[in-house]
Motif scaffolding. Sequence first.
Motif, mmCIF file in Angstrom:
data_model
loop_
_atom_site.group_PDB
_atom_site.id
_atom_site.type_symbol
_atom_site.label_atom_id
_atom_site.label_comp_id
_atom_site.label_asym_id
_atom_site.label_seq_id
_atom_site.Cartn_x
_atom_site.Cartn_y
_atom_site.Cartn_z
ATOM 1 N N GLN A 243 0.041 14.844 1.009
ATOM 2 C CA GLN A 243 0.006 14.896 2.664
ATOM 3 C C GLN A 243 -0.921 13.988 3.307
ATOM 4 N N GLN A 244 -1.839 13.115 2.995
ATOM 5 C CA GLN A 244 -1.755 11.685 3.647
ATOM 6 C C GLN A 244 -1.560 11.005 3.863
ATOM 7 N N LEU A 245 -0.369 10.903 2.773
ATOM 8 C CA LEU A 245 0.442 9.610 3.725
ATOM 9 C C LEU A 245 0.955 10.084 4.819
ATOM 10 N N ALA A 246 2.021 11.198 4.601
ATOM 11 C CA ALA A 246 2.819 11.869 5.582
ATOM 12 C C ALA A 246 2.116 11.961 7.285
ATOM 13 N N ARG A 247 0.822 12.115 7.066
ATOM 14 C CA ARG A 247 0.302 12.381 8.423
ATOM 15 C C ARG A 247 -0.084 11.140 8.723
ATOM 16 N N LYS A 248 -0.074 10.475 8.008
ATOM 17 C CA LYS A 248 0.014 8.656 8.254
ATOM 18 C C LYS A 248 0.288 8.374 9.402
ATOM 19 N N LEU A 249 2.007 8.666 8.085
ATOM 20 C CA LEU A 249 3.020 8.041 8.944
ATOM 21 C C LEU A 249 4.079 8.379 9.404
ATOM 22 N N ARG A 250 2.831 9.391 10.467
ATOM 23 C CA ARG A 250 3.428 10.553 11.662
ATOM 24 C C ARG A 250 3.047 9.539 12.681
ATOM 25 N N LYS A 251 1.945 9.623 12.361
ATOM 26 C CA LYS A 251 1.438 8.665 13.871
ATOM 27 C C LYS A 251 2.583 7.347 13.976
ATOM 28 N N GLU A 252 2.946 6.875 12.424
ATOM 29 C CA GLU A 252 3.627 5.391 13.467
ATOM 30 C C GLU A 252 5.318 6.108 13.405
ATOM 31 N N GLY A 253 5.528 7.107 14.120
ATOM 32 C CA GLY A 253 6.917 7.622 14.030
ATOM 33 C C GLY A 253 7.726 7.716 13.188
ATOM 34 N N THR A 254 7.457 8.331 11.998
ATOM 35 C CA THR A 254 8.415 7.634 10.631
ATOM 36 C C THR A 254 7.862 9.374 9.786
ATOM 37 N N THR A 255 8.285 8.750 8.906
ATOM 38 C CA THR A 255 8.289 9.642 7.689
ATOM 39 C C THR A 255 8.121 9.442 5.908
ATOM 40 N N LEU A 256 7.829 9.678 5.225
ATOM 41 C CA LEU A 256 8.018 8.670 4.086
ATOM 42 C C LEU A 256 9.711 9.337 2.983
ATOM 43 N N GLY A 257 10.564 10.658 3.493
ATOM 44 C CA GLY A 257 11.256 10.712 3.115
ATOM 45 C C GLY A 257 12.647 9.210 3.954
ATOM 46 N N LYS A 258 12.213 9.359 5.191
ATOM 47 C CA LYS A 258 12.689 8.332 5.543
ATOM 48 C C LYS A 258 12.520 7.010 5.064
ATOM 49 N N LEU A 259 11.149 6.425 4.817
ATOM 50 C CA LEU A 259 11.489 5.651 4.183
ATOM 51 C C LEU A 259 12.075 4.946 3.129
ATOM 52 N N LEU A 260 12.021 5.975 2.301
ATOM 53 C CA LEU A 260 12.443 6.102 0.897
ATOM 54 C C LEU A 260 14.013 6.499 0.988
ATOM 55 N N ALA A 261 14.689 6.327 2.096
ATOM 56 C CA ALA A 261 16.049 6.656 2.738
ATOM 57 C C ALA A 261 16.377 5.562 2.624
ATOM 58 N N GLU A 262 15.696 4.889 3.522
ATOM 59 C CA GLU A 262 16.037 3.592 3.761
ATOM 60 C C GLU A 262 16.324 2.433 3.117
ATOM 61 N N LEU A 263 15.070 2.532 1.831
ATOM 62 C CA LEU A 263 14.734 1.803 0.894
ATOM 63 C C LEU A 263 16.013 1.724 -0.304
ATOM 64 N N LYS A 264 16.573 3.243 0.014
ATOM 65 C CA LYS A 264 17.290 3.214 -1.544
ATOM 66 C C LYS A 264 19.427 3.098 -0.693
ATOM 67 N N ARG A 265 19.025 3.061 0.570
ATOM 68 C CA ARG A 265 19.930 2.752 0.615
ATOM 69 C C ARG A 265 19.889 0.865 0.735
ATOM 70 N N ASN A 266 19.232 0.363 0.834
ATOM 71 C CA ASN A 266 19.680 -0.881 1.241
ATOM 72 C C ASN A 266 19.342 -1.072 -0.369
#
Length: 313
Positions: A243-266
């Motif tokens: 929850q903490q990480l999700a809240r902080k990432l929202r402030k930067e306009g992204t989500t943990l799910g998007k980050l993980l998807a990008e990492l997994k894709r690469n």
Amino acid sequence: MSTLDAVYADTDELLTRLGISRSSFDDPDAYIHAIVMYQLFEEAAEATNDIHLLGKLGVKMAVSNWPPLVDAAKEAKTLGSFLTAVVIAATEHSSSTEHHLDIHGKSALMSGKRYFETPFVPAQIDAFFACLFSEIVARSVGSKWSAANTMITVSDPNALPDDFKGSKPIKGDRFGHRVAFPAEWLNLEFSKEGYFQVPVDDGGERKPPRSLTESVSEALRPHVDAGFLSNNKAAEIFGLSEQQLARKLRKEGTTLGKLLAELKRNRAEELLKEGDHSVTQVAEMLGYSDATSFAHAFKGWTGIPPSKIKKDI
């Protein structure tokens, strides 16, 4: 943490061993005793087999957008006024070291004096501050810099980068660092132009300031093909609750799910192009229940099935 994560895969194990949580570095109310931090620096240098780890970081920080230095530079007209502001800011924020700028005749002395003696040689923290302030002075005085007119004293001279500024550092005690130079340099004009700029990479490109998103991606990248990187596990690796990480990432306009998807894709593209793993093996490495689920996700990312990459290879 970003520096360590970039060169060492087991940062979190190192933190755990010292009883430190990664989330502490993002919590303004967290308190970690200086001696624990010094121990972290020493063990980080040993773990990465780089005795110059903190010294090199000090050099980089001297020309970065590090807030304490930027604030000190705002009103500075001379090197002396800038270093004075740095000393005041550093002492206000430090619970273990008192910083000084002294003039003894024709010599100026920038130093840090710890309130206690450490049970081990604090080589890394001394190297950090010595390199930080030496780099600031050297860049400020430009062509007037002379190694013959400066003297750097630290608890372990070996921790300074090789041939640092052409100086021959001397061994001091465990109570702090000292950088001595001609007092007349304090009157030189302090130019902010080209000084506190966004860092430049090896290719000459200017890097944007590091964001939380970049730091999270960098921390998670070594773990992405371990087969278990869920949102909850990713947050745990970074030292925060989901929850903490999700809240902080929202402030930067992204989500943990998007980050993980990008990492997994690469990582998926890397593994498939290497050609050493089947689609099924890549799916398993990235934590998918089966090859079909992975293929569906991969096609959503790239518009082509993973088997197409294998065939092209």
